[in-house]
Design a protein around this motif. Structure first.
Motif, mmCIF file in Angstrom:
data_model
loop_
_atom_site.group_PDB
_atom_site.id
_atom_site.type_symbol
_atom_site.label_atom_id
_atom_site.label_comp_id
_atom_site.label_asym_id
_atom_site.label_seq_id
_atom_site.Cartn_x
_atom_site.Cartn_y
_atom_site.Cartn_z
ATOM 1 N N ASP B 77 11.289 3.842 0.423
ATOM 2 C CA ASP B 77 12.684 3.386 1.267
ATOM 3 C C ASP B 77 14.084 3.311 0.360
ATOM 4 O O ASP B 77 14.327 2.176 0.411
ATOM 5 N N ASP B 266 6.024 9.651 -7.473
ATOM 6 C CA ASP B 266 5.593 9.383 -6.145
ATOM 7 C C ASP B 266 6.736 9.168 -4.976
ATOM 8 O O ASP B 266 6.690 8.149 -4.317
ATOM 9 N N LYS B 317 8.682 1.332 5.934
ATOM 10 C CA LYS B 317 8.776 -0.297 5.616
ATOM 11 C C LYS B 317 8.649 -0.660 4.230
ATOM 12 O O LYS B 317 9.308 -1.503 3.665
ATOM 13 N N ALA B 318 7.544 -0.071 3.602
ATOM 14 C CA ALA B 318 7.434 -0.195 1.964
ATOM 15 C C ALA B 318 6.755 1.059 1.549
ATOM 16 O O ALA B 318 6.138 1.833 2.081
ATOM 17 N N LYS B 319 7.243 1.196 0.193
ATOM 18 C CA LYS B 319 6.746 2.588 -0.216
ATOM 19 C C LYS B 319 5.544 2.745 -0.136
ATOM 20 O O LYS B 319 4.967 3.972 0.041
ATOM 21 N N ALA B 320 4.488 1.746 -0.392
ATOM 22 C CA ALA B 320 3.090 1.809 -0.542
ATOM 23 C C ALA B 320 2.683 2.569 0.604
ATOM 24 O O ALA B 320 1.492 3.199 0.309
ATOM 25 N N ASP B 321 3.244 2.143 1.945
ATOM 26 C CA ASP B 321 2.718 2.282 3.121
ATOM 27 C C ASP B 321 2.300 3.819 3.065
ATOM 28 O O ASP B 321 1.075 4.286 3.778
ATOM 29 N N LEU B 323 2.191 6.584 0.750
ATOM 30 C CA LEU B 323 1.747 7.046 -0.556
ATOM 31 C C LEU B 323 0.475 7.658 -0.440
ATOM 32 O O LEU B 323 0.333 8.591 -1.068
ATOM 33 N N PRO B 324 -0.512 7.057 0.391
ATOM 34 C CA PRO B 324 -1.758 7.966 0.367
ATOM 35 C C PRO B 324 -1.418 9.207 1.268
ATOM 36 O O PRO B 324 -2.791 9.908 1.352
ATOM 37 N N VAL B 402 0.669 4.997 9.608
ATOM 38 C CA VAL B 402 0.873 3.570 9.244
ATOM 39 C C VAL B 402 2.247 2.836 10.107
ATOM 40 O O VAL B 402 2.533 1.890 10.085
#
Lengths: 1021, 524
Positions: B77, B266, B317-321, B323-324, B402
């Motif tokens: 984001d 990433d 919303k968040a970078k982690a969302d 990444l997979p 997500v």
């Protein structure tokens, strides 16, 4: 505390030794037979002393036998009288008026001059004054104690860098910092890198190598006029350090201990009651409720609600910081006979910062000696300073790899303690530990991972060695030659463990390493002639100097985010093949020839003419490598020329005009090709050759007056100056026809003018009680009159993540531009279709970071053996800017956002379409203003602040017998930066994240302000 | 007296010391032209950098047209999820790369080539300039070209129509120089591309480039387009027709940008748009382009083809969302070269030229199918015959595992198999859809084609942050161009204003103004 008991014991012993004394009483009078109050009466070679009362009377317990009394008082010449064994009542007449001002001042090149002959402004600060509050950095200790000195201190803790500017910024590309000179010889102050918006760590500077205990006195030569003999290096003024030397007589030993604790204060206002579920933020966008349930797929990974809770953890931000401690121990020994004197000192500093894992230690040795030979005609002296510093994990600032971003922005609904305890988790897929953090944002790390797994080391070992020969060839004629080598070996090593933030750290870890040597050779030879011919006096000097600076000689490399071969192995061999091992280093040679002639008439009128020619290697091949600049000044002691009212004890006026030049950087005349990738591709030079480069030119005028009133009890020193800098060295995009991307030009006109004022007063001067006070005030007005005449819109600097420090014609240095709200003519904020406040299309000037006025008010009070000192520092005007607050708002972790949520809205004077809007949803509002690059209007603050800069209370133990073991002892409580009388910014605008030009008074996740307090103990044997 | 003499001596020594000043002021890390003359490196050694800098990196490609065309998208984001990918311009730097690292050094190279009597190196440098500036012009519209080299403070931009005329004229002269020296071996040592200094191969690139630029004008200036296209098709030096003739450039030891952005930072993942096409059309290249998701639940909507991308202009919303989701293929971590102009692109250009009736283009079906085969072969993908024959598979709808706000229904209903009975519009859509799928990692021309023709059919951004700052893109439209760079806006103001007038009436320096060849009108 055991130390305190020891002191008490010493005191008792000292008292017990008080034997066989007699009472002496007396009267001190001036030439008009009036009593002189507040004069110090002291037994020479002893410790007994007192101060005269309001009538000039005193009584003193003195040893039996013949004694010599020393009487001194401001406004009078020091006097010694011998008192016979039988004489118990004395009367002393003090000579007042001008001869008292034959004070000797150290000026450029270490030349000593009578103060009244100086045609320019200078101010001296004694070493005691600098050590009073147990500062380990003498530049920081100068704050507020000299007029016109604008000091910024990096908030990176012990060993951090400082920036001292006299009379404003004169150069667009240079730092305009004062030159530091030790015992007449210029000192390297090669700064390490500085943090910026994105991150980084203060690389420190060379000044931390100086042990404050070695400083006898500091002279501040504020203008180019005073510093002309240093040539282009002195164009920004000079801070002259005179170190302590051995004195003939009995050997004395000084021992000093201080322990100073440091605590964080004035943290931003955080909230701990609102959170959300998941996500990086501590609140939720209101528009999420619009989503239809059937569209929601596995939405649990995104926040869904805005939750208020009283059970969130609190206080972990405050608890994160620890109490720092700086322990300093120093010892010095000095002594000698009439042929040879020597001085030795050792000091050790061991500090732990408020940021966990931050440590600093320093060992300092210095040794100086002086020997007279050949019937005292030849004096050989030498001086060696060795400083070894090690700094671990010095705090940085900015977005990346900074523990404070993760700490402050921590989403409130999460479990901080678990992230603290388990800052790393074992990754069985890689068989190594990786960071445990909920967010993968580029700017966030687990703070504890950052502290424990990303070690930053900085080491330096520095030797400054000088020799000096001074030969009195014949009466009135002296030759001095000096040689100096300054050698600094620096290592900077920052490691980032594998498994950290993937944006900044490679999968196998990242390493940034540099190691280099700075070496400076300096030598000069000066011939001085000094004589009087009837009413005329002549002081003439001529000399030559040679300086070769070889900086950054070493290598630097970093793998960035390209993976190292094996994880967490920090060796050269483990670097990936694409890493370029950059060889660094550059050399600058400066040669000068200078002359200074001073003619005096009747010791009250002085004409000073000086000139220097420089040859600079940075200007080779331009035809301008040799450049000459002159200076002329006049000083008149009016009070010696004509009869003035008795209230005026001294009046001097002075004026001088000079022209100097600023150097240009290395290798800009004709840059060459570079190899710019691992495959050996050649990059053609992108800067156009600059074959007619000229040095930057500074014309400087100053006029001043020194006055003393009421027998010197009130002093006044005022200077007005006016500097014009031209031929500024500016980088421009090159016309495409040149075939180069950029070009340098000489252009521009920058003016600095202002005043410096020092007021000193002795309001109270009685036997037991004295109060001395001084006020240092100054103003500098900077104006960029012109940059490029043919392109009046040209500017230097541009947007830096939402703010801009822009230099352009009509503005001033360090003007700040930010985005305002977009408003209509009625001043209403214009909302867009989604009710979001809009941003003005261009950035607007909101002020200048530099203060309009600097003020330091220093007070010294003694009452019997008690002493106290208080320094109040004020900076008035200017703006400060906090990006930290912007981030806290957008993440919903500031108290402001919680209060707005409590209230349910933010009050706003806005308009949407043609409908007025008075309230706005807090999320929408703070998302529009906060974070980076947005509407920064709410984050500009007044820089003005007034603080309790320094407070010291102590007690002097004075042994009363003639020959005690301990000649002097004192104990004091010290406090620095204790509290603010006035401050509007949410951080301390004087503690800067960087000492570079472009992020002054700008907080981007810098260390919060700290206050220090401690104890200082001193013995003299 | 003696000391005065000593002092004078010092001074004399000093003045002789200043003779070393020139050496002192040299940076030991730099190499003089004199030194580079050894082994005759002076003129040729800058070429690897010139050619390398034709391509951009993260902020020039990945966060611009890679995202806008749905090849890749960022899980990050950036700047609060308001950035280039959501039509709010944060980064705009290709201009600086072209002028700083191509135009400026090539000017020096051209001068060096002339003074060192190596005229063919000047020709070579001029060709690099045409490639670079023609890419830049596809991003901004008017750019500085014919006036580049002026010493004026304000340098005027070229109107696009003039620019393309100049490109063609220069390609004429370049091709003539090359044609006269087919056996010249001087480039061999310095050529960083797969051509290894072969003049005949560079000639194929000249013709292919001419065809590419001609096709850009196929709607706005049909006469010039056809004339130049036919010239390219008939030139005896030929076109890039086999993968062995592909213009493939060295990464100079650097990691492939998309791999660096994906694996090291990433910051990028597969695009949802290309997922919709490749999964729906059962494209065998998907495993060559991308890596499957590790967590099968991420691609629950098509578990047999476990690839999952991120929507163009996504809500993040968040970078982690995100990444997979699918990374690019791990192979990109070890490649040492990247594609710059392929035989597949030429085949698709010829297919379109055939539809447009350009002489010498050949049969559209043959060229179309040949383009697909060339691309599959180039990427080492299997199953091309079944793919070409597939007349039923269509792009799939996209589901974001997500964040449902990013879901979309496939806009394109295209299939792969050629059908001679289709009308030209449908044939063009097929050609450009396949041209798009073949363009992975060299995607600028796909953005050109999309703006020029509307193909392939792709969804709008999910999150549109365009506003008055950089221009508003309406909900039924896509980004049209990049604004001029800030340094030009502030430092070359008058010329930028002039350039805006050159874009036509009502043009603005924003992201909503169409380029000259983007007519918005019918394709035929």
């Amino acid at each position: 505390m055991s130390k305190f008991k020891m002191l008490l014991l010493f005191m008792l012993i000292a008292n017990a030794l008080l034997a066989q004394n007699r009472q002496l009483s007396g009267l001190v009078i001036d030439s008009a037979n009036n009593g002189v109050p507040g004069a110090t009466v002291k037994v020479k070679a002893g410790k007994a002393q007192t101060v005269t009362d309001a009538d000039g009377k005193f009584t003193l317990s003195v040893p039996a036998g013949n004694i010599v009394l020393e009487i001194s008082s401001v406004g009078f010449a020091k006097k010694e009288i011998t008192v016979a064994e039988t004489d118990n009542n004395v009367s002393v007449k003090m000579a007042s008026s001008s001869e008292i001002l034959s004070e000797i001042v150290v000026t450029a090149l270490g030349v000593k001059r009578e103060r009244k002959a100086l045609t320019y402004a200078t101010q001296q600060v004694g070493g005691e004054e600098l050590r009073k509050a147990a500062n380990i950095n003498f530049v920081d200790a100068l704050n507020g104690k000299a007029a016109g000195l604008d000091i910024k201190v990096s908030n990176s803790g012990a060993g951090g860098s400082t920036k001292a500017v006299l009379r404003g910024n004169k150069s667009l590309t240079g730092l305009s910092e004062a030159l530091y000179v030790i015992d007449g010889i210029p000192m390297i102050n090669n700064k390490g890198s500085q943090p910026d918006t994105y991150g980084g760590t203060d690389g420190g500077d060379g000044l931390s190598a100086i042990n404050p205990a070695d400083i006898e006195t500091i002279s501040i030569l504020r203008g180019a006029n005073a510093a002309i003999l240093y040539g282009s290096q002195g164009a920004n003024g000079v801070i002259l350090i005179t170190t302590k030397k051995g004195k003939a007589g009995k050997t004395s030993v000084d021992i000093n201990h201080s322990t100073v604790l440091e605590q964080v204060k004035d943290l931003p206002q955080f909230q701990y009651r609102y959170g959300t579920v998941g996500g990086d933020y501590s609140w939720t966008a209101p528009d999420l409720t619009v989503i239809q349930p059937d569209e929601l797929i596995n939405i649990t990974k995104s926040p869904i609600t805005n939750i208020q809770s009283n059970s969130y953890q609190k206080g972990y931000i405050k608890d994160f910081f620890r109490t720092g401690a700086t322990i300093t121990n120093s010892v010095s020994v000095q002594g000698g006979n009439d042929k040879t004197t020597a001085y030795f000192s050792y000091s050790n500093i061991s500090a732990t910062g408020v940021m966990p894992t931050n440590k600093y230690s320093k060992n300092n040795f210095s040794f100086s000696q002086s020997t007279k030979l050949l019937s005292d005609k030849l004096t050989l002296s030498s001086n060696v300073i060795f400083a070894s510093e090690i700094s671990n994990n010095r705090p940085g600032a900015g977005y990346y790899n900074n523990p404070l971003t993760g700490l402050y922005l921590f989403a409130r609904d999460r479990d901080f303690n678990s992230f603290k305890q388990n800052y790393q988790v074992f990754d069985s897929s890689r068989n190594l530990y990786k960071m445990n953090w909920y967010s993968t944002e580029e700017k966030q790390n687990n703070p504890f991972w950052e502290l424990n797994n990303d070690p930053k080391l900085q080491k330096s070992s520095r030797v400054i060695a000088s020799v000096k020969a001074s030969w009195d060839i014949m009466p009135h004629l002296r030759f001095e030659a000096r040689g100096n080598i300054d050698y600094n070996n620096v290592t900077r090593d920052s490691r980032y463990a594998a498994g950290g933030n993937s944006v900044t750290v490679s999968t196998t870890g990242s390493w940034s390493y540099s190691r280099y040597v700075d070496q400076s050779l300096y030598s000069d030879g000066i011939l001085t002639y000094n004589n009087t011919f009837g009413n005329l006096s002549l002081t003439a000097l001529g000399g030559v100097s040679y300086q070769k600076n070889h900086f950054n000689d070493g290598l630097t490399f970093g793998n960035g985010t390209t993976a190292m071969l094996y994880p967490n192995v920090f060796t050269f061999a483990n670097m990936p093949p694409t890493v370029i091992f950059n060889q660094t280093g550059y050399t600058i040679i400066k040669q000068g020839a200078f002359a200074d002639v001073q003619l005096g008439y009747k010791n009250f009128l002085f004409l000073d003419v000086a000139g220097r020619n420089d040859w600079a290697s940075t200007l080779a091949n331009t035809g301008n490598q040799s450049y000459l600049y002159p200076s002329v000044g006049l000083s008149a002691v009016i009070s010696d020329m004509v009869k003035l009212p008795t209230a005026i004890s001294y009046l001097k006026i002075r004026g001088s005009i000079s022209q100097t030049a600023n150097e240009v950087p290395f290798n800009v005349v004709h840059p060459d090709n570079v190899i710019n990738n691992a495959a050996g591709g050649i990059g053609r030079p992108s800067y156009k050759p600059f074959p007619d480069l000229k040095p930057e030119k500074i014309k400087s005028n100053e006029f001043g007056t020194e006055m003393r009133f009421l027998d010197g009890r009130l002093g006044f020193d005022f200077t007005y100056y006016n500097d014009i800098s031209t031929n500024q060295f500016i980088t421009l995009p090159a016309p495409s026809g040149s075939g180069y991307v950029s070009q340098y030009i000489n252009a521009g006109r920058i003016t600095n003018h202002g005043f410096e004022l020092t007021l000193t007063a002795d309001p109270i001067r009685t036997k037991n009680f004295s109060w001395r006070t001084s006020i240092n005030a100054s103003q500098n007005k900077n104006k960029i009159v012109e940059l490029i005449a043919s392109n009046p819109d040209y500017q230097v600097g541009g947007d830096n993540e939402g703010f801009a420090s822009i230099i352009k014609a009509g503005g001033s240095f360090n003007d700040v531009y930010i985005y305002h709200f977009l408003r209509n003519d009625a001043g209403q904020i214009m909302l867009d279709a989604n009710s979001v406040p809009q941003k003005a299309p261009t950035q607007t000037l909101v002020g200048n970071v530099n203060p309009d006025y600097l003020l330091g008010w220093n007070n010294n009070v003694t009452y019997k053996n008690w002493f106290a000192s208080a320094l109040i520092n004020g900076k008035f005007g200017g703006v400060a800017f906090s990006k930290t607050e912007g981030f806290l708002d957008s993440y919903g972790v500031s108290e402001r956002t919680a209060a707005a949520r409590d209230q349910g809205y933010v009050t706003i004077n806005a308009i949407k379409g043609d409908k007025g809007v008075t309230t706005i949803d807090p999320y929408t509002y703070y998302s529009a203003v906060g974070d980076r690059n947005k509407i920064m209007e709410p984050y500009i603050f007044k820089r003005t602040n007034i603080r309790m800069g320094q407070l010291v209370i102590g007690y002097n133990f004075r042994p009363k017998n003639a020959n005690p073991v301990i000649k002097n002892a004192s104990i004091s409580l010290v406090g620095r930066n204790l509290f603010f009388f006035y401050k509007k910014a949410p951080f301390d605008p004087e503690q800067s994240i960087s000492t570079a030009n472009n992020v002054q008074s700008n907080d981007i996740f810098g260390l919060p302000p700290t206050r220090s307090y401690g104890i200082n103990v001193k013995f003299t044997f | 007296m003696k000391q005065i003499i000593v002092a004078l001596l010092c001074l004399m020594i000093f003045s002789s010391c200043t003779k070393n000043f020139v050496e002192t002021n040299k940076d030991p890390n730099q190499i003089s032209d004199e030194s580079l003359k050894q082994d005759f490196n002076l003129v040729g050694s800058p070429f690897s950098n010139l050619i390398f800098n034709l391509n951009g990196h993260q902020i020039e490609e990945d966060l611009c047209y890679d995202s806008w065309m749905g090849f890749m998208n960022t899980p990050t984001d950036f700047v609060g999820n308001v950035n280039n990918t959501t039509y709010y311009i944060r980064w705009n730097t290709y201009w600086d790369r072209i002028y700083g690292s191509v135009m400026s050094p090539s000017k020096q190279v051209i001068e060096l080539a002339q003074t060192n009597n190596l005229p063919l190196f000047a020709t070579w440098a001029k060709l690099i300039r045409v490639i670079g500036v023609s890419k830049l012009a596809a991003i901004h519209g008017p750019v500085i070209y014919s006036n580049y080299g002026s010493s004026e403070n304000s340098i005027l931009y070229d109107k696009e129509s003039d620019l393309y005329s100049l490109f063609f004229k220069q390609l004429d002269s370049i091709q003539a120089d090359f044609a006269a020296n087919p056996n010249y071996a001087g480039f061999t040592k310095f050529d960083p591309t797969a051509y290894g200094g072969s003049i005949p191969k560079w000639q194929k690139l000249v013709n292919s480039l001419r065809l590419r630029l001609a096709m850009r004008l196929s709607k706005i200036d049909k006469v010039t387009a056809k004339a130049e296209g036919e010239k390219a098709l008939s030139d005896p030096a030929g076109l890039i027709e086999t993968n062995g003739d592909n213009f493939t450039n060295s990464l100079l030891g650097n990691i492939m940008p998309v791999a660096q952005i994906c694996y090291q930072w990433d910051d990028t993942r597969m695009g949802a748009v290309i997922e919709s096409f490749m999964v729906g059309l059962k494209d065998g290249r998907i495993s060559k382009y991308f890596a499957p998701v590790a967590d099968a639940s991420m691609a629950a909507d098509h578990p047999s083809i476990p690839y999952k991308g991120i929507r163009n202009g996504s809500y993040i919303k968040a970078k982690a969302d995100h990444l997979p989701l699918s990374k690019v293929s791990n192979d990109f971590n070890s490649v040492t070269t990247r594609r710059d102009f392929t035989a597949a692109e030429v085949a698709f250009l010829k297919a379109e030229a055939g539809l447009r009736g350009w002489a010498g283009a050949g049969d559209p079906k043959t060229n179309y199918e040949n383009g697909i085969r060339l691309s599959f072969a180039d990427w080492g993908a299997g199953g091309v015959d079944a793919y070409i024959a597939d007349a039923t598979s269509k792009p799939t709808n996209y589901v974001d595992p997500v964040d449902g706000r990013n879901n979309f229904t496939a806009v394109s209903t295209i299939t792969v198999a050629w059908n001679d009975a289709d009308n030209n519009e449908l044939k063009l859509e097929k050609i450009l859809t396949q041209k798009y799928l073949a363009a992975f990692t060299q995607t600028l021309e796909a953005w050109v084609d999309f703006r020029r023709t509307g193909y392939p059919k792709i969804p709008h951004v999910a999150k549109n942050d365009s506003n008055g700052d950089w221009g508003v893109i309406p909900a039924d439209q896509w980004i049209k161009r990049m604004p001029f760079v800030n340094a030009e806006r502030t430092g070359n103001t008058a010329a930028v204003a002039d350039a805006v007038t050159k874009m036509g009436t009502g043009a603005k320096d924003d992201i909503a103004t169409r380029l000259w060849w983007d007519t918005g009108g019918p394709n035929f």
